[in-house]
Design an enzyme around this catalytic site. Structure first.
Site, short mmCIF file in Angstrom:
data_model
loop_
_atom_site.label_atom_id
_atom_site.label_comp_id
_atom_site.label_asym_id
_atom_site.label_seq_id
_atom_site.Cartn_x
_atom_site.Cartn_y
_atom_site.Cartn_z
CB ALA A 13 -0.77 -0.24 1.35
CB SER A 40 8.27 -2.95 -3.12
OG SER A 40 7.72 -2.77 -4.53
CB CYS A 44 1.97 -14.08 -1.38
SG CYS A 44 0.50 -12.97 -0.71
NE ARG A 72 9.08 3.17 -9.25
CZ ARG A 72 7.57 2.50 -9.21
NH1 ARG A 72 7.15 2.59 -8.50
NH2 ARG A 72 8.19 0.88 -10.92
CB VAL A 82 6.15 6.81 12.22
CG1 VAL A 82 5.41 7.50 13.09
CG2 VAL A 82 7.19 6.61 11.11
CG ASP A 302 -1.97 -6.45 4.94
OD1 ASP A 302 -2.74 -6.74 3.74
OD2 ASP A 302 -1.55 -7.66 4.96
CG ASN A 324 0.32 -3.96 -5.09
OD1 ASN A 324 0.62 -3.06 -5.10
ND2 ASN A 324 -0.44 -5.34 -4.14
#
Length: 470
Positions: A13, A40, A44, A72, A82, A302, A324
């Site tokens: 996400a 990233s 799974c 990017r 955090v 999640d 995603n």
């Protein structure tokens, strides 16, 4: 330049949101804090890495940290945890090797994911007890398998159950939990020569699937020499410093290692401490745009709940595509194009040796009744290919609908691996998304060719049978 878009969490996400925001607004500052070293990645795929089908952990990484930073232009800060979100000052506080960082935000995405559930049983802290919720977990398990097989580098194992294809059988292991991870890891460990004992508290594996699907998978696991202990609640993991046995109410089974596959829960403590509301599922509550109770603070993946496509009520279904898709929508929203991310159907698939299974929507009849439906269900088994085509198999479909409206509520499918249970479930997903009835599905114009299916696809056969019942 607008205030930074700050993201907590660097997996599906988080990085989907970061990438989409940067594409839509190249001048926007995007800062991502990730407490680990990996971003990233495809969690799974970890069972298949442990098994040996995937040789490198790096193969599970979709985009490297360097690519995010250099190609990017995303300010990705790995190794930064955090520890606080202040919605009044609109800042986050992170701890890293270089010290404490206080980062202002214009928009904030919480993408803290989920964590493995460690059951409250005695002995879970013993050596030899593993979980599989992260890349580091996968690395540790892979190293254990290699050590047990006395191999410096684990190579692709012979495909097969237990010790049948290996000269030397390694010791017995225990798996606690018969869900996705439990079933997939049973295959991974058995293929490497372990005697696998799988313990499930309930009376069947794969609880989210139909009884027929669960029974098919359980039967196949037994055929592969996996010992199933159903209705067996684990009371303790006994031993000294290292685990030596799994103890239930009725049995004491000797093992050399235990994998805990008892599910996951959303990581919400950071949001809770910031005063952000949780939903009835225990995950972070959001609106259709993934915005939380705090202005300009979003949650996806999640750690968050989302509306179910059948009931419209909040649901918690932690799956990769959802993360995603929802992350990407947040990236569009914060750059000026408010984007709803769509509901979830709980669509999932699992492979167990030579069997594949899929499920979507509401399969459990009691759950359907609680949602206000009068469910009716039918199960059929039909050929997966034309009868005259070589090597044809079968697909078993359990289709559930509402008796009054005829609306399709969900389905569970199982077949031999490669015979199409998973791909056929996609037609049911479309039906759920459109609110289709069983009669609608019965008239779907599905593709036909002898190598792929019969004239009447098993999904159509299930719809015809259920339509007659309705």
């Amino acid at each position: 330049m607008s205030d930074p878009f700050v993201i907590v969490g660097g997996d599906a996400a988080g990085m989907s949101a970061a990438s989409k925001a940067k594409r839509d607004d190249p001048d926007r500052e995007v800062v991502v804090f990730e407490k680990g070293e990996w971003v990233s990645y495809g969690a799974c795929g970890l069972p298949y890495y442990v098994k040996g089908e995937i040789q490198s952990l790096e193969d599970l990484v979709s985009v490297t940290p360097e690519e995010f930073r250099e190609e990017r232009d995303i300010d990705l800060r790995t190794g930064h945890e955090v520890v606080d979100i202040d919605t009044d000052t609109r800042t986050v506080t992170a701890e890293g090797e270089s010290g404490t960082v206080v980062q202002p935000y214009g928009h904030l995405l919480i993408a803290t994911g989920s964590e493995s559930v460690v059951p409250p049983i005695d002995g879970v802290d013993r050596e030899g007890v593993y979980t599989l919720g992260s890349m580091s977990d996968g690395k540790e398990l892979r190293e254990y398998v290699a050590r047990a097989r006395d191999e410096e580098e684990l190579q692709q194992p012979d495909r097969g159950p237990a010790c049948r294809y290996l000269e030397d059988c390694t010791g017995p292991v225990g798996i606690v939990g018969g869900g996705y991870i439990g079933v997939e890891m049973a295959e991974a460990l058995a293929a490497n020569g372990f005697e696998v004992n799988l313990f499930q508290r309930g009376d069947r594996v794969l609880n989210g699937f139909s009884d027929e699907t669960s029974e098919s998978v359980a039967e196949h696991l037994r055929e592969q020499d996996v010992s199933l202990y159903l209705d067996s609640e684990v009371r303790a993991l006994s031993g000294g410093d290292r685990v030596e046995a799994v103890v239930t109410a009725d049995e004491r089974v000797a093992v050399e290692m235990v994998l805990l596959g008892t599910g996951v829960r959303p990581r919400t403590s950071l949001a809770e401490d910031a005063g952000i509301e949780l939903g009835e599922t225990g995950a972070i509550a959001t609106d259709a745009y993934r915005e939380t109770s705090a202005p300009d603070v979003y949650a996806a993946g999640d750690c968050a709940e989302a509306p179910h496509v059948v009931t419209g009520e909040p649901a918690y279904v932690p799956l990769a595509l959802t993360a995603n898709r929802h992350g990407r929508a947040v990236g569009q929203t914060v750059t000026g194009t408010p984007t709803e991310d769509g509901d979830i159907a709980g669509t999932a698939a699992v492979k167990a040796f030579d069997v594949e299974a899929a499920r979507t929507g509401i399969v459990d009849l009691e759950e359907a009744r609680e949602a206000g439906f009068d469910p009716v269900s039918e199960t059929i088994t039909a050929k997966s290919r034309a009868g005259y085509y070589p090597e044809d198999g079968t697909v078993t479909v359990t289709l559930t609908a509402d008796r009054d409206s005829g609306r399709v509520l969900g389905a569970s499918l199982v077949s031999e691996y490669g015979e199409g249970a998973v791909h056929r479930s996609h037609a049911i997903v479309a039906a759920l998304s459109e609110g289709a009835t069983v009669s609608d599905v019965e008239n779907y114009d599905l593709a036909y060719a002898p190598p792929f299916n019969t004239t009447w696809d098993p999904v159509l056969v299930a719809a015809k049978v259920l339509s007659d019942e309705l």
